[in-house]
Design a protein around this motif. Structure first.
Motif, mmCIF file in Angstrom:
data_model
loop_
_atom_site.group_PDB
_atom_site.id
_atom_site.type_symbol
_atom_site.label_atom_id
_atom_site.label_comp_id
_atom_site.label_asym_id
_atom_site.label_seq_id
_atom_site.Cartn_x
_atom_site.Cartn_y
_atom_site.Cartn_z
ATOM 1 N N LEU A 1 8.153 3.803 4.037
ATOM 2 C CA LEU A 1 7.803 2.515 3.448
ATOM 3 C C LEU A 1 8.591 2.262 2.165
ATOM 4 O O LEU A 1 8.888 3.190 1.420
ATOM 5 N N SER A 2 8.874 0.986 1.923
ATOM 6 C CA SER A 2 9.485 0.611 0.644
ATOM 7 C C SER A 2 8.415 0.722 -0.438
ATOM 8 O O SER A 2 7.215 0.807 -0.142
ATOM 9 N N GLN A 3 8.811 0.693 -1.688
ATOM 10 C CA GLN A 3 7.844 0.756 -2.775
ATOM 11 C C GLN A 3 6.893 -0.430 -2.713
ATOM 12 O O GLN A 3 5.687 -0.292 -2.957
ATOM 13 N N GLU A 4 7.412 -1.597 -2.377
ATOM 14 C CA GLU A 4 6.574 -2.789 -2.265
ATOM 15 C C GLU A 4 5.510 -2.608 -1.174
ATOM 16 O O GLU A 4 4.338 -2.952 -1.366
ATOM 17 N N GLU A 5 5.901 -2.045 -0.034
ATOM 18 C CA GLU A 5 4.949 -1.799 1.050
ATOM 19 C C GLU A 5 3.889 -0.771 0.638
ATOM 20 O O GLU A 5 2.701 -0.932 0.931
ATOM 21 N N LYS A 6 4.319 0.270 -0.059
ATOM 22 C CA LYS A 6 3.368 1.269 -0.548
ATOM 23 C C LYS A 6 2.371 0.631 -1.508
ATOM 24 O O LYS A 6 1.168 0.902 -1.441
ATOM 25 N N ASP A 7 2.867 -0.227 -2.409
ATOM 26 C CA ASP A 7 1.992 -0.907 -3.361
ATOM 27 C C ASP A 7 0.964 -1.783 -2.631
ATOM 28 O O ASP A 7 -0.200 -1.843 -3.018
ATOM 29 N N GLU A 8 1.409 -2.462 -1.571
ATOM 30 C CA GLU A 8 0.502 -3.310 -0.789
ATOM 31 C C GLU A 8 -0.583 -2.473 -0.118
ATOM 32 O O GLU A 8 -1.756 -2.864 -0.091
ATOM 33 N N SER B 1 -4.505 -2.782 -0.947
ATOM 34 C CA SER B 1 -5.460 -3.048 0.134
ATOM 35 C C SER B 1 -6.564 -2.007 0.156
ATOM 36 O O SER B 1 -7.738 -2.332 0.357
ATOM 37 N N TYR B 2 -6.189 -0.766 -0.068
ATOM 38 C CA TYR B 2 -7.185 0.299 -0.101
ATOM 39 C C TYR B 2 -8.163 0.079 -1.252
ATOM 40 O O TYR B 2 -9.381 0.169 -1.074
ATOM 41 N N GLU B 3 -7.637 -0.244 -2.426
ATOM 42 C CA GLU B 3 -8.498 -0.508 -3.587
ATOM 43 C C GLU B 3 -9.450 -1.659 -3.299
ATOM 44 O O GLU B 3 -10.643 -1.584 -3.604
ATOM 45 N N GLU B 4 -8.914 -2.735 -2.706
ATOM 46 C CA GLU B 4 -9.737 -3.904 -2.409
ATOM 47 C C GLU B 4 -10.801 -3.586 -1.367
ATOM 48 O O GLU B 4 -11.884 -4.163 -1.368
ATOM 49 N N SER B 5 -10.522 -2.646 -0.483
ATOM 50 C CA SER B 5 -11.484 -2.294 0.560
ATOM 51 C C SER B 5 -12.683 -1.524 0.002
ATOM 52 O O SER B 5 -13.708 -1.401 0.669
#
Length: 77
Positions: free
Chosen positions: A45-52, A56-60
Motif C-alpha cells: 500500500l502507498s502511505q496514503e492508502e495506509k493512512d486511509e 477507517s479503523y479508528e472511525e470504526s
C-alpha cells in the motif's frame, strides 16, 4: 449452522450485489486469506492508502459510525 450452509448464505448475499466497487472490496477481503506472507498487502500500500486504512479503523471504534452488514447488502438490491 454448518460450513456449507454458511457458505451458501454468503454466496447468496454476494450474488445480489450489483455495485462493482463493493464486489471488488469483498473480493479483496476474501483474497486476504490467500496471502501467505504476513504483511505483504500492507507493504504494497502507498502511505496514503495506509493512512486511509488506519483512519477507517479508528472511525470504526465509534459504534455510531457502524452499520449492520445486512443494511450494506440491501443498498445494492
Amino acid at each position: 449452522m454448518s460450513t456449507e450452509q454458511l457458505r451458501n448464505l454468503v454466496i447468496d448475499q454476494i450474488s445480489q450485489i450489483d455495485d462493482e466497487q463493493l464486489l471488488n472490496t469483498v473480493y479483496d477481503l476474501l483474497k486476504l486469506k490467500d496471502n501467505e506472507q504476513t504483511g505483504k498487502i500492507w507493504a504494497s500500500l502507498s502511505q496514503e492508502e495506509k493512512d486511509e486504512v488506519l483512519l477507517s479503523y479508528e472511525e470504526s471504534e465509534d459504534e455510531n459510525n457502524l452499520i449492520e452488514v445486512s443494511a450494506l447488502f440491501k443498498k445494492d438490491k
